[in-house]
Design a protein around this motif. Structure first.
Motif, PDB file in Angstrom:
ATOM      1  N   VAL A  72       0.837  -1.203   0.000  1.00 48.51           N
ATOM      2  CA  VAL A  72       0.000   0.000   0.000  1.00 48.51           C
ATOM      3  C   VAL A  72       0.873   1.254   0.000  1.00 48.51           C
ATOM      4  CG1 VAL A  72      -1.562   1.384   1.418  1.00 48.51           C
ATOM      5  CG2 VAL A  72      -2.043  -1.042   1.030  1.00 48.51           C
ATOM      6  N   LEU A 151      -4.254  -3.409  -1.845  1.00 47.05           N
ATOM      7  CA  LEU A 151      -3.853  -2.344  -2.753  1.00 47.05           C
ATOM      8  C   LEU A 151      -5.063  -1.647  -3.354  1.00 47.05           C
ATOM      9  CD1 LEU A 151      -1.587  -0.823  -4.102  1.00 47.05           C
ATOM     10  CD2 LEU A 151      -1.469  -2.611  -5.855  1.00 47.05           C
ATOM     11  N   ALA A 154      -6.289   1.022  -0.934  1.00 48.70           N
ATOM     12  CA  ALA A 154      -5.228   1.795  -0.288  1.00 48.70           C
ATOM     13  C   ALA A 154      -5.662   3.211   0.051  1.00 48.70           C
ATOM     14  CB  ALA A 154      -3.997   1.822  -1.192  1.00 48.70           C
TER      15      ALA A 154
END
Length: 219
Positions: A72, A151, A154
């Motif tokens: 992230v 991700l 994020a």
């Protein structure tokens, strides 16, 4: 951004997806078969067995969260240079993981002659050594399937990522516990493994679907 900033249906859908993905991932025999075998070899009681499953599952998610956090941070740093790239990177990773698992599940040949035999080892180690060995086994192997989901979220903030981590932990521990208990209760190991082979296909399709949702959200 906090969970309250997200629409409740979206947040619930995200957490439900995280739980389901983690539960499916826990269907892999490496997530439950060692516990069933070691538990029988050590003659563990049900509470001790579930304690080992829970501790190992949480260690697995802690490692996953650490690796996911690094991804992230790297993704956010990249997104500051190229505006709007992060969602597409996360979607690409979801697609890649999805295609990988779906392809591997499709190309994997079924066993035709008998199957593996799982002989119970003799209880030659202490309970503590067996317990921490199982925990270490899961701690050193982060759930790579869960990383692209980190991700993809994020930008939603630490609280949302924390809630997602809790969903991963709940799904992982629940899945590991269910399959370990099924094996302990006397279900055929080969029968469970035959079912678990489809986990890759289901997981691959689910990851591709999540990737499509990320792309759709950008339009």
């Amino acid at each position: 951004m906090s969970p309250s900033d997200l629409e409740q249906p979206i947040l619930l859908s995200l957490l439900g997806t995280g739980f389901a993905t983690a539960f499916l991932h826990a269907a892999l025999p490496t997530h439950w078969l060692p516990f069933a075998l070691v538990g029988r070899a050590q003659r563990w009681s049900l509470p001790r067995l579930l304690g080992a499953v829970g501790a190992a599952g949480l260690a697995h998610i802690v490692t996953t969260a650490v690796v996911g956090g690094l991804i992230v941070v790297a993704g956010l740093a990249l997104d500051q240079w190229i505006s709007g790239l992060l969602p597409w990177v996360s979607a690409a990773l979801l697609f890649l993981f999805g295609v990988f698992y779906l392809t591997r599940a499709t190309l994997r040949r079924p066993r035709t002659a008998g199957g593996p035999e799982f002989d119970l080892p003799e209880p030659t180690v202490t309970h503590a050594a067996a317990f921490w060995g199982l925990v270490a086994m899961m701690a050193v192997s982060p759930g790579e399937v869960l990383l692209p989901i980190y991700l993809s979220q994020a930008k939603e903030g630490l609280l949302v990522l924390g809630a997602l981590t809790l969903a991963f932990a709940a799904g992982t521990v629940a899945g590991m516990s269910v399959f370990t208990l099924l094996a302990r209760a006397g279900w055929s190991v080969l029968r469970l493994e035959r079912w678990a082979r489809y986990e890759g296909a289901v997981l691959g399709i689910a990851l591709i679907g999540i990737g499509l949702l990320v792309v759709f959200h950008q339009h």
